[in-house]
Scaffold this motif. Sequence first.
Motif, PDB file in Angstrom:
ATOM      1  N   LEU A   1       0.834  -1.202   0.000  1.00  0.00           N
ATOM      2  CA  LEU A   1       0.000   0.000   0.000  1.00  0.00           C
ATOM      3  C   LEU A   1       0.869   1.252   0.000  1.00  0.00           C
ATOM      4  CD1 LEU A   1      -2.129  -1.334   2.918  1.00  0.00           C
ATOM      5  CD2 LEU A   1      -3.171  -0.637   0.755  1.00  0.00           C
ATOM      6  N   THR A   2       0.372   2.286  -0.652  1.00  0.00           N
ATOM      7  CA  THR A   2       0.995   3.590  -0.468  1.00  0.00           C
ATOM      8  C   THR A   2      -0.040   4.688  -0.681  1.00  0.00           C
ATOM      9  OG1 THR A   2       2.997   4.872  -0.866  1.00  0.00           O
ATOM     10  CG2 THR A   2       1.797   4.143  -2.799  1.00  0.00           C
ATOM     11  N   ASP A   3       0.331   5.893  -0.255  1.00  0.00           N
ATOM     12  CA  ASP A   3      -0.544   7.065  -0.398  1.00  0.00           C
ATOM     13  C   ASP A   3       0.096   8.012  -1.397  1.00  0.00           C
ATOM     14  OD1 ASP A   3       1.627   7.629   1.212  1.00  0.00           O
ATOM     15  OD2 ASP A   3       0.518   8.717   2.745  1.00  0.00           O
ATOM     16  N   LYS A   4      -0.157   7.772  -2.673  1.00  0.00           N
ATOM     17  CA  LYS A   4       0.544   8.561  -3.694  1.00  0.00           C
ATOM     18  C   LYS A   4      -0.112   9.924  -3.835  1.00  0.00           C
ATOM     19  CE  LYS A   4       3.495   7.361  -5.378  1.00  0.00           C
ATOM     20  NZ  LYS A   4       4.817   7.670  -4.781  1.00  0.00           N
ATOM     21  N   ASN A  56       2.573  -1.548   4.466  1.00  0.00           N
ATOM     22  CA  ASN A  56       2.148  -0.152   4.325  1.00  0.00           C
ATOM     23  C   ASN A  56       3.365   0.733   4.070  1.00  0.00           C
ATOM     24  OD1 ASN A  56       1.011   2.333   4.307  1.00  0.00           O
ATOM     25  ND2 ASN A  56      -0.006   2.170   6.294  1.00  0.00           N
ATOM     26  N   SER A  57       3.569   1.062   2.810  1.00  0.00           N
ATOM     27  CA  SER A  57       4.719   1.887   2.414  1.00  0.00           C
ATOM     28  C   SER A  57       4.345   3.353   2.281  1.00  0.00           C
ATOM     29  CB  SER A  57       5.277   1.378   1.085  1.00  0.00           C
ATOM     30  OG  SER A  57       5.691   0.042   1.222  1.00  0.00           O
ATOM     31  N   SER A  58       3.261   3.751   2.920  1.00  0.00           N
ATOM     32  CA  SER A  58       2.803   5.137   2.816  1.00  0.00           C
ATOM     33  C   SER A  58       3.780   6.104   3.465  1.00  0.00           C
ATOM     34  CB  SER A  58       1.458   5.294   3.518  1.00  0.00           C
ATOM     35  OG  SER A  58       0.473   4.553   2.853  1.00  0.00           O
ATOM     36  N   ALA A  59       3.719   7.332   2.977  1.00  0.00           N
ATOM     37  CA  ALA A  59       4.466   8.395   3.633  1.00  0.00           C
ATOM     38  C   ALA A  59       3.796   8.758   4.948  1.00  0.00           C
ATOM     39  CB  ALA A  59       4.539   9.619   2.731  1.00  0.00           C
ATOM     40  N   MET A  60       2.463   8.802   4.964  1.00  0.00           N
ATOM     41  CA  MET A  60       1.747   9.391   6.098  1.00  0.00           C
ATOM     42  C   MET A  60       0.482   8.648   6.510  1.00  0.00           C
ATOM     43  SD  MET A  60       3.453  12.078   6.999  1.00  0.00           S
ATOM     44  CE  MET A  60       2.413  13.201   7.927  1.00  0.00           C
ATOM     45  N   THR A  61       0.033   7.669   5.739  1.00  0.00           N
ATOM     46  CA  THR A  61      -1.340   7.213   5.889  1.00  0.00           C
ATOM     47  C   THR A  61      -1.464   5.836   6.517  1.00  0.00           C
ATOM     48  OG1 THR A  61      -1.898   8.510   3.945  1.00  0.00           O
ATOM     49  CG2 THR A  61      -3.496   6.857   4.631  1.00  0.00           C
ATOM     50  N   TYR A  62      -2.304   5.762   7.550  1.00  0.00           N
ATOM     51  CA  TYR A  62      -2.705   4.486   8.122  1.00  0.00           C
ATOM     52  C   TYR A  62      -3.917   3.983   7.351  1.00  0.00           C
ATOM     53  CZ  TYR A  62       0.145   5.001  12.345  1.00  0.00           C
ATOM     54  OH  TYR A  62       1.186   5.101  13.228  1.00  0.00           O
ATOM     55  N   PHE A  63      -3.975   2.690   7.133  1.00  0.00           N
ATOM     56  CA  PHE A  63      -5.121   2.132   6.420  1.00  0.00           C
ATOM     57  C   PHE A  63      -5.861   1.123   7.290  1.00  0.00           C
ATOM     58  CE2 PHE A  63      -2.576   3.497   2.724  1.00  0.00           C
ATOM     59  CZ  PHE A  63      -3.545   4.114   1.954  1.00  0.00           C
ATOM     60  N   ASP A  64      -7.193   1.139   7.174  1.00  0.00           N
ATOM     61  CA  ASP A  64      -8.038   0.098   7.763  1.00  0.00           C
ATOM     62  C   ASP A  64      -8.401  -0.859   6.636  1.00  0.00           C
ATOM     63  OD1 ASP A  64      -7.847   1.419  10.133  1.00  0.00           O
ATOM     64  OD2 ASP A  64      -9.857   2.277  10.091  1.00  0.00           O
ATOM     65  N   VAL A  65      -7.957  -2.110   6.781  1.00  0.00           N
ATOM     66  CA  VAL A  65      -8.002  -3.055   5.671  1.00  0.00           C
ATOM     67  C   VAL A  65      -9.053  -4.127   5.918  1.00  0.00           C
ATOM     68  CG1 VAL A  65      -6.677  -4.751   4.340  1.00  0.00           C
ATOM     69  CG2 VAL A  65      -5.528  -2.708   5.257  1.00  0.00           C
TER      70      VAL A  65
END
Lengths: 569, 249
Positions: free
Chosen positions: A153-156, A249-258
């Motif tokens: 995952l990421t937050d592009k 979770n390779s996001s810069a800033m974001t937590y995800f609910d999966v």
Amino acid sequence: MNIRLGAVVLCLLMPALALAGEYDLTVDRVEIDTGDFVKQGIGYNGKSPGPVLRFKEGETVRINVTNNLDEMTSIHWHGLILPYQQDGVPGISFPGIKPGETFTYEFPIQQAGTYWFHSHSGFQEPDGAYGAIVIEPEGREPFRYDREYVVQLTDKHPHSGDRIMRNLKMMPDYYNRKQQTVGEFFSDSSEQGFWNTVRDRLAWGDMRMMKADVEDLQGFTGLINGKGPEQNWTGLFEPGERIRLRFINSSAMTYFDVRTPGLDMTVVQADGNNVQPVTVDEFRIGVAETYDVIVRPRDEQAYTIFAESMGRSGYARATLAPEEGMEAAVPPLREPARLTMADMGNMHGMDHGNMDMGSSDDMAGMDHSSMSGMDHSGMSGMDHGSMMMDNQAQNDPFYARGSGLVPTAANGGKFLSYADLRAQNPLYEEREPTREIELRLTGNMERYSWSINGVKYEEADPIRLQYGERVRFKFVNETMMTHPMHLHGMWSILDVGAGQWNPIKHTINVNPGTTVYMETEVDEPGQWAFHCHLSYHAAAGMFRKVIVEGGPDSQQAKTEAMAEDGGEA
Amino acid sequence: MSGVRFSGAVSLFAFLVLPAMAAAQAMIADTSGRKQPLTTWGIQFEELEYRYSDDDEGLGVWNADAFYGTDDFKVRLLSAGEYEIEEQAYETLEHQLVGQIPVSRFFDAKAGVRFDTPEGPDRTYAVFGVTGLAPQWFEIDASLYVSKEGDTSAALDAEYELLFTNHWILTATLDATVAFSEDEDIGIGKGLVSTETGLRLSYDFIDRAVSPYFGVVHERKYGDTADLAETAAGSTEDWFAVIGARIAF
């Protein structure tokens, strides 16, 4: 000569070890197409995300990294246990990789599981420089599966990392489009009463904090394996198969609910280490964490993998299907989360009496007295009852009692908590920690400055640990944001109150208004990075260098040499 | 317990492997950019607008600032002007260069110089002040000015944003000036000099970088300053319709 000698010794140590995998990575400017927008970014081997690196436990890997950028780069192997010079943090492990240079990493693989790698230079990671690592274990795994997929995952974001940092420094709410409005004032008034709503707004206004401050960075497109929701990354299966999904979770800033509507998920691994299986309907994955889950779709139909951001400002979506092109319903985003006074900590004069929260006293390692450093004098005498969330009977001890961030499963089922995690095989013998180090997570949203114990990295002395000790870290979150704390090079044993069965992680979420403990066996000499893994928090100063002093003789000498190094010492 | 790995085994491993891999390498000092204070910059036009007055005057008006620096010290250049389009003259033209340091969680202290170069006499002032965020989200900027001639005055700017939605924002502003001594040449009387009150409804069109707005502005002069204005056949109270854009980059 030395390398060869080392390798020989290594072979003697581990008879199974005969392989030395060689890998080549180039660091390139790439184009990233999310389906919503196209941007220039950074990737590996011409793509973002980079390739999935597949290692074998017991082998020694050589990775040749060629920098095709016109700036310095680096690769950090997130979660891997390795000699510190191979850890890839410029200024701490090594100087970095110059433009045009090829740097060869070489280290033994001493673990198995799901990990990832990313640049540790500037904002190259949010700009796309990341990839997955899958390490095949030497022995048998305590669970079965027929097929596996990496789900990264990421937050592009359409903006570059540098621009985002600058915008946040200029206007900390630059990207926050979930702020409370006049409309919300009226809807709250009708639900909670006009004066309660006025008091609520005044209380938050007095602190100059925002209930809506859950996600600093909105406006991103959630990607799974580089694909936006419309591009719909799809993993194929035969009905009845067990599928191992390696969430990263390779996001810069974001937590995800999966969640995967229609499928239970059995969590078998967290941060690369096996955990005692726990079946859930949904889980929250913090930035830089990994979770491996097993799902078993029995029907000949498509299933959606739905990853909603914690603040509900965006989502990532992918599909598991028997055939390419099939898809299932994509659920709508739920209501945005709102912080509560509980997330501000245990404030003096606050009346918790009217909150019917189950006792969590049985959980070792939690306390909520974390806001002591703040001035709450203006807060006494308020009616907090009206500000609390509905208090759906939740007991997750890793959130402040009455927190607005407590997740609930969309289908009303089981939501994974840290408290559910138990190590499958403890890596270390249980022993008393030799000492405790308190790290208060501090910051000022309105200045967008982030720090540890009120000191930013630029002004901080390193944290000095002694080789061979077992340190208990006490994280006290004095901010209203969640911080995923990542110690490089050594394991973070999260205290969930399970003694030797405490799970072994590399990244520990610390929610607002909570105190979380972790222990570390200081078993790797050298110097290491230790920081909040939110890219813009780390860059703003929530970062430390850890020096492990002592250790094997040859290391001792180097540590002493280090002590001469000016302000660092 | 068969899976327990003693840390001793790890250290043995490290002992054997590490020297081989990085024999003569000492631990380095962090000289990377990360160890330096984060330097940042920004340019904003809080107001960039056309004003049309109730006596049919047209004005071009801006209120801008640019900053460069770190959390601990910033340099800020402020620029504000009112250009009378018909008369092709600057009614006001003001530049400030100030240094700014944090003095509390939400406030900075600032000091610097201000140059006024409108149509008519010029003025140079020393500036001292505070700027920051007051409780209940009021953005406050308070300044004390001392002119080269020794005249002192003070100004208070306050701003509040009301979010109708997350893109439609109503901004209320109040600027008030008080003079502690008379400066007749530039039409300043002792006491409350003037107020400017504004209401602007903006829409964030591109992020927060381009936000077009329209609104209404009320300017009023008071006391001795109003008397001086009347003597010079100027107005003491004006209403303006404004249209413009807030720009940030």
